[in-house]
Design a protein around this motif. Structure first.
Motif, PDB file in Angstrom:
ATOM      1  N   ALA A 135       0.729 -42.293 -17.460  1.00  0.00           N
ATOM      2  CA  ALA A 135       0.388 -40.864 -17.417  1.00  0.00           C
ATOM      3  C   ALA A 135       1.401 -40.097 -18.230  1.00  0.00           C
ATOM      4  O   ALA A 135       1.726 -38.966 -17.919  1.00  0.00           O
ATOM      5  CB  ALA A 135       0.369 -40.389 -15.969  1.00  0.00           C
ATOM      6  N   ASN A 136       1.955 -40.722 -19.271  1.00  0.00           N
ATOM      7  CA  ASN A 136       3.041 -40.028 -19.986  1.00  0.00           C
ATOM      8  C   ASN A 136       2.516 -38.942 -20.913  1.00  0.00           C
ATOM      9  O   ASN A 136       1.317 -38.779 -21.100  1.00  0.00           O
ATOM     10  CB  ASN A 136       3.983 -41.011 -20.689  1.00  0.00           C
ATOM     11  CG  ASN A 136       3.248 -41.895 -21.652  1.00  0.00           C
ATOM     12  OD1 ASN A 136       2.224 -41.494 -22.188  1.00  0.00           O
ATOM     13  ND2 ASN A 136       3.746 -43.092 -21.858  1.00  0.00           N
ATOM     14  N   SER A 137       3.455 -38.191 -21.470  1.00  0.00           N
ATOM     15  CA  SER A 137       3.087 -36.909 -22.067  1.00  0.00           C
ATOM     16  C   SER A 137       2.325 -37.061 -23.389  1.00  0.00           C
ATOM     17  O   SER A 137       1.838 -36.070 -23.918  1.00  0.00           O
ATOM     18  CB  SER A 137       4.330 -36.048 -22.269  1.00  0.00           C
ATOM     19  OG  SER A 137       5.109 -36.605 -23.309  1.00  0.00           O
ATOM     20  N   ILE A 138       2.211 -38.274 -23.910  1.00  0.00           N
ATOM     21  CA  ILE A 138       1.415 -38.407 -25.135  1.00  0.00           C
ATOM     22  C   ILE A 138      -0.086 -38.522 -24.804  1.00  0.00           C
ATOM     23  O   ILE A 138      -0.921 -38.467 -25.690  1.00  0.00           O
ATOM     24  CB  ILE A 138       1.868 -39.592 -26.016  1.00  0.00           C
ATOM     25  CG1 ILE A 138       1.927 -40.882 -25.222  1.00  0.00           C
ATOM     26  CG2 ILE A 138       3.217 -39.311 -26.658  1.00  0.00           C
ATOM     27  CD1 ILE A 138       0.726 -41.720 -25.345  1.00  0.00           C
ATOM     28  N   ASN A 139      -0.432 -38.660 -23.515  1.00  0.00           N
ATOM     29  CA  ASN A 139      -1.839 -38.809 -23.150  1.00  0.00           C
ATOM     30  C   ASN A 139      -2.623 -37.534 -23.502  1.00  0.00           C
ATOM     31  O   ASN A 139      -2.221 -36.420 -23.170  1.00  0.00           O
ATOM     32  CB  ASN A 139      -1.958 -39.101 -21.655  1.00  0.00           C
ATOM     33  CG  ASN A 139      -3.349 -39.565 -21.279  1.00  0.00           C
ATOM     34  OD1 ASN A 139      -4.325 -38.829 -21.437  1.00  0.00           O
ATOM     35  ND2 ASN A 139      -3.450 -40.793 -20.794  1.00  0.00           N
ATOM     36  N   LEU A 140      -3.767 -37.740 -24.158  1.00  0.00           N
ATOM     37  CA  LEU A 140      -4.609 -36.624 -24.572  1.00  0.00           C
ATOM     38  C   LEU A 140      -5.010 -35.728 -23.388  1.00  0.00           C
ATOM     39  O   LEU A 140      -5.132 -34.517 -23.526  1.00  0.00           O
ATOM     40  CB  LEU A 140      -5.865 -37.186 -25.246  1.00  0.00           C
ATOM     41  CG  LEU A 140      -6.774 -36.149 -25.880  1.00  0.00           C
ATOM     42  CD1 LEU A 140      -6.201 -35.679 -27.203  1.00  0.00           C
ATOM     43  CD2 LEU A 140      -8.171 -36.720 -26.080  1.00  0.00           C
ATOM     44  N   GLY A 141      -5.182 -36.358 -22.220  1.00  0.00           N
ATOM     45  CA  GLY A 141      -5.572 -35.614 -21.024  1.00  0.00           C
ATOM     46  C   GLY A 141      -4.492 -34.642 -20.564  1.00  0.00           C
ATOM     47  O   GLY A 141      -4.767 -33.690 -19.831  1.00  0.00           O
ATOM     48  N   ARG A 142      -3.255 -34.878 -20.977  1.00  0.00           N
ATOM     49  CA  ARG A 142      -2.196 -33.916 -20.684  1.00  0.00           C
ATOM     50  C   ARG A 142      -2.053 -32.894 -21.796  1.00  0.00           C
ATOM     51  O   ARG A 142      -1.637 -31.760 -21.555  1.00  0.00           O
ATOM     52  CB  ARG A 142      -0.865 -34.640 -20.460  1.00  0.00           C
ATOM     53  CG  ARG A 142      -0.815 -35.335 -19.099  1.00  0.00           C
ATOM     54  CD  ARG A 142       0.514 -35.989 -18.834  1.00  0.00           C
ATOM     55  NE  ARG A 142       1.643 -35.078 -18.897  1.00  0.00           N
ATOM     56  CZ  ARG A 142       2.890 -35.430 -18.654  1.00  0.00           C
ATOM     57  NH1 ARG A 142       3.177 -36.678 -18.340  1.00  0.00           N
ATOM     58  NH2 ARG A 142       3.863 -34.558 -18.739  1.00  0.00           N
ATOM     59  N   LEU A 143      -2.387 -33.289 -23.007  1.00  0.00           N
ATOM     60  CA  LEU A 143      -2.182 -32.406 -24.158  1.00  0.00           C
ATOM     61  C   LEU A 143      -3.196 -31.253 -24.234  1.00  0.00           C
ATOM     62  O   LEU A 143      -2.815 -30.084 -24.386  1.00  0.00           O
ATOM     63  CB  LEU A 143      -2.275 -33.239 -25.437  1.00  0.00           C
ATOM     64  CG  LEU A 143      -1.896 -32.486 -26.700  1.00  0.00           C
ATOM     65  CD1 LEU A 143      -0.378 -32.399 -26.812  1.00  0.00           C
ATOM     66  CD2 LEU A 143      -2.479 -33.140 -27.929  1.00  0.00           C
ATOM     67  N   LEU A 144      -4.476 -31.584 -24.157  1.00  0.00           N
ATOM     68  CA  LEU A 144      -5.512 -30.552 -24.367  1.00  0.00           C
ATOM     69  C   LEU A 144      -5.380 -29.357 -23.416  1.00  0.00           C
ATOM     70  O   LEU A 144      -5.499 -28.208 -23.864  1.00  0.00           O
ATOM     71  CB  LEU A 144      -6.916 -31.165 -24.275  1.00  0.00           C
ATOM     72  CG  LEU A 144      -7.291 -32.160 -25.377  1.00  0.00           C
ATOM     73  CD1 LEU A 144      -8.692 -32.730 -25.126  1.00  0.00           C
ATOM     74  CD2 LEU A 144      -7.233 -31.518 -26.763  1.00  0.00           C
ATOM     75  N   PRO A 145      -5.108 -29.589 -22.113  1.00  0.00           N
ATOM     76  CA  PRO A 145      -4.986 -28.427 -21.216  1.00  0.00           C
ATOM     77  C   PRO A 145      -3.844 -27.495 -21.612  1.00  0.00           C
ATOM     78  O   PRO A 145      -3.829 -26.338 -21.208  1.00  0.00           O
ATOM     79  CB  PRO A 145      -4.703 -29.051 -19.849  1.00  0.00           C
ATOM     80  CG  PRO A 145      -5.029 -30.483 -19.964  1.00  0.00           C
ATOM     81  CD  PRO A 145      -4.950 -30.869 -21.393  1.00  0.00           C
ATOM     82  N   GLN A 146      -2.888 -27.995 -22.394  1.00  0.00           N
ATOM     83  CA  GLN A 146      -1.748 -27.169 -22.770  1.00  0.00           C
ATOM     84  C   GLN A 146      -2.100 -26.166 -23.877  1.00  0.00           C
ATOM     85  O   GLN A 146      -1.267 -25.336 -24.236  1.00  0.00           O
ATOM     86  CB  GLN A 146      -0.561 -28.057 -23.174  1.00  0.00           C
ATOM     87  CG  GLN A 146      -0.017 -28.788 -21.950  1.00  0.00           C
ATOM     88  CD  GLN A 146       1.055 -29.824 -22.206  1.00  0.00           C
ATOM     89  OE1 GLN A 146       1.499 -30.457 -21.263  1.00  0.00           O
ATOM     90  NE2 GLN A 146       1.454 -30.024 -23.445  1.00  0.00           N
ATOM     91  N   ALA A 147      -3.323 -26.205 -24.386  1.00  0.00           N
ATOM     92  CA  ALA A 147      -3.762 -25.161 -25.312  1.00  0.00           C
ATOM     93  C   ALA A 147      -4.311 -23.953 -24.552  1.00  0.00           C
ATOM     94  O   ALA A 147      -4.305 -22.830 -25.059  1.00  0.00           O
ATOM     95  CB  ALA A 147      -4.826 -25.713 -26.267  1.00  0.00           C
ATOM     96  N   VAL A 148      -4.767 -24.201 -23.322  1.00  0.00           N
ATOM     97  CA  VAL A 148      -5.528 -23.168 -22.601  1.00  0.00           C
ATOM     98  C   VAL A 148      -4.677 -21.938 -22.298  1.00  0.00           C
ATOM     99  O   VAL A 148      -5.097 -20.802 -22.529  1.00  0.00           O
ATOM    100  CB  VAL A 148      -6.118 -23.734 -21.291  1.00  0.00           C
ATOM    101  CG1 VAL A 148      -6.831 -22.635 -20.513  1.00  0.00           C
ATOM    102  CG2 VAL A 148      -7.053 -24.897 -21.578  1.00  0.00           C
ATOM    103  N   TYR A 149      -3.433 -22.157 -21.817  1.00  0.00           N
ATOM    104  CA  TYR A 149      -2.657 -20.976 -21.407  1.00  0.00           C
ATOM    105  C   TYR A 149      -2.266 -20.105 -22.591  1.00  0.00           C
ATOM    106  O   TYR A 149      -1.982 -18.926 -22.424  1.00  0.00           O
ATOM    107  CB  TYR A 149      -1.465 -21.314 -20.513  1.00  0.00           C
ATOM    108  CG  TYR A 149      -0.672 -22.567 -20.803  1.00  0.00           C
ATOM    109  CD1 TYR A 149       0.215 -22.626 -21.853  1.00  0.00           C
ATOM    110  CD2 TYR A 149      -0.797 -23.683 -19.974  1.00  0.00           C
ATOM    111  CE1 TYR A 149       0.972 -23.763 -22.086  1.00  0.00           C
ATOM    112  CE2 TYR A 149      -0.038 -24.841 -20.202  1.00  0.00           C
ATOM    113  CZ  TYR A 149       0.839 -24.875 -21.269  1.00  0.00           C
ATOM    114  OH  TYR A 149       1.587 -25.998 -21.498  1.00  0.00           O
ATOM    115  N   TYR A 150      -2.251 -20.669 -23.787  1.00  0.00           N
ATOM    116  CA  TYR A 150      -1.946 -19.836 -24.954  1.00  0.00           C
ATOM    117  C   TYR A 150      -3.090 -18.884 -25.280  1.00  0.00           C
ATOM    118  O   TYR A 150      -2.866 -17.754 -25.719  1.00  0.00           O
ATOM    119  CB  TYR A 150      -1.593 -20.714 -26.160  1.00  0.00           C
ATOM    120  CG  TYR A 150      -0.281 -21.424 -25.946  1.00  0.00           C
ATOM    121  CD1 TYR A 150       0.902 -20.702 -25.966  1.00  0.00           C
ATOM    122  CD2 TYR A 150      -0.234 -22.777 -25.654  1.00  0.00           C
ATOM    123  CE1 TYR A 150       2.113 -21.325 -25.720  1.00  0.00           C
ATOM    124  CE2 TYR A 150       0.979 -23.413 -25.410  1.00  0.00           C
ATOM    125  CZ  TYR A 150       2.147 -22.680 -25.452  1.00  0.00           C
ATOM    126  OH  TYR A 150       3.347 -23.287 -25.198  1.00  0.00           O
TER     127      TYR A 150
END
Ligand SMILES: *Cc1c(COP(=O)(O)O)cnc(C)c1O
Length: 423
Positions: free
Chosen positions: A211-226
């Motif tokens: 579940a490390n930070s390179i996983n796409l499932g962690r990356l995509l949600p990090q666009a939402v708050y912007y």
């Protein structure tokens, strides 16, 4: 929508496959084949956070197994507030620390956990997630995966090398989360996890994933708050903000670049790093030279070879493009401390050491007035640094307090695979 590897040697996959695989088979990181235009409805400031998330994420899950579940996933994962705190008319701070472990990693970890739980529904075999942590990531992952069905989590941390509050957040779970206090350092923890992933004995009995930070499932949600924040900022001030992102592995910053490329009202993006200066040095010299990390007060950003740099360079493939789109400034420990103090004195606002690096960049390196600094963690998580500087205690928010008050459970082990997976 399909996802390609940054190294271009792996076959294209749908979002779910990229999420389950983590790393692409050619060793690269999955990135979207194209960045879609933002659905205009997402620019409506009256929408709720889960509604914005669903609109932004929908094109990425177009045709994917998770597509129909997206609204439910967004409601489950993003069930806590996201606030913009204004310290002046135009200087705002985006508070991403209202989730269960009081840091921005809750967004990605929770979306990943609910997605994996959904994908596990078709499977008869439990998934075992292995995480080696030097502190913060393990807590966010444990919190996110706690109680998710069909998934078991094993978290390894180096005994005596995490802060008391970090240890609490790693050990307060039980249930489907097992925590191992390892007699060794972080590298020992990581080595045991790597051994598990290549052990035929372990793989015969366990379906392993990470579940490390390179996983796409962690990356995509990090666009939402912007998107969510820049829309609200623009509505209030009439301007597009410069976004300043405290950065380590640059996963959070990639989210900002994706949001801007998709059409969020963002003026430009600036990275704040600590004394680990690999990105500012690259911008100066044109030579990208990863190196060993150095320890700083903003320890979640102590990264000498940022794992998501590969995604950033994929986005801006030649150096002149990269240089025109990316700016980054290094902030020393002394500057972090002075920034925590000054922000308390001038604005009566407490910030964590990571956020302080961003605040220092805002006050010293950014000319524009319209600015948003991303607050990546709550200052109460770093009370041993913040409290001596401000001369009083930092109030602990409710989300964090409830974790800190729970009972600790963990197993002490030597750094050996047979102790994590007994024969
Ligand atoms: C992980 C983390 C960062 C760095 O984020 P990246 O996505 O690795 O750049 C900054 N601040 C805090 C509090 C973190 O936990």
């Amino acid at each position: 929508m399909k996802f390609v590897s940054t190294r271009g040697e792996a076959k294209k996959v749908a979002a779910s496959e990229a999420i389950l695989q983590g790393l692409a088979p050619d060793g690269g990181l999955y990135v979207p084949e194209v960045l879609p235009d933002l659905d205009e409805r997402a620019l409506d400031p009256s929408l709720s956070y889960p509604e914005v998330a669903e609109l932004l994420l929908r094109p990425f899950f177009n045709g994917d197994r998770l597509e129909a579940k997206l609204p439910e996933l967004c409601r489950s994962a993003f069930s806590f507030p996201v606030d913009l705190h204004y310290q002046t008319e135009t200087q705002a701070t985006l508070e991403l620390f209202h989730g269960p472990t009081a840091a921005f990693k809750d967004f990605g970890a929770r979306f990943l956990a609910f997605s994996m739980e959904e994908l596990q529904k078709d499977s008869s075999e439990d998934l075992t997630i292995l995480v080696a942590t030097s502190g913060d990531t393990g807590g966010a992952v444990a919190a996110a995966f706690y109680d998710r069905k069909g998934i078991e989590v094993r978290v390894l941390y180096p005994k005596g090398r995490v802060s008391a509050r970090q240890e609490k957040q790693l050990t307060c779970w039980g249930g489907n989360v097992s925590t191992y206090s390892v007699e060794g350092n972080f590298d020992d923890c990581q080595r045991v996890v790597k051994e598990a992933f290549v052990s035929e004995r372990v793989k015969a009995d366990f379906k392993l994933s990470s579940a490390n930070s390179i996983n796409l499932g962690r990356l995509l949600p990090q666009a939402v708050y912007y998107v969510y924040a820049s829309v609200r900022y623009q509505e209030k001030t009439g301007r597009k903000p410069v976004i300043i992102v405290p950065s380590g592995n640059v996963g959070n910053s990639i989210g900002a670049y994706y949001a801007a490329a998709m059409g969020a009202p963002i003026e430009r993006i600036v990275l704040a790093v600590n004394s680990n200066r690999v990105i500012p040095d690259y911008l100066d010299s044109g030579d990208y030279t990863p190196r060993a990390s150095v320890q700083t007060l903003a320890n979640a950003m102590d990264v000498g070879d940022p794992s998501n740099m590969e995604r950033l360079r994929h986005l801006f493939p030649n150096f002149s493009q990269f240089k025109s789109q990316v700016s980054a400034f290094s902030v020393s420990d002394e500057e972090i401390k002075s920034s925590i103090k000054a922000t308390d004195q001038q604005y009566a606002y407490l910030i964590c050491p990571h956020t302080a690096a961003g605040e220092f960049v805002r006050q010293n390196y950014v000319d524009e007035e319209a600015t948003v600094v991303v607050a990546t963690a709550h200052p109460a998580k770093f009370e041993t640094i913040v409290e001596p500087l401000i001369g009083r205690t930092v109030p602990v928010p409710e989300n964090l307090a409830s974790l800190l008050n729970s009972e600790s459970r963990y197993t002490s082990i030597a750094p050996e695979l047979d102790q994590l997976f007994p024969r």
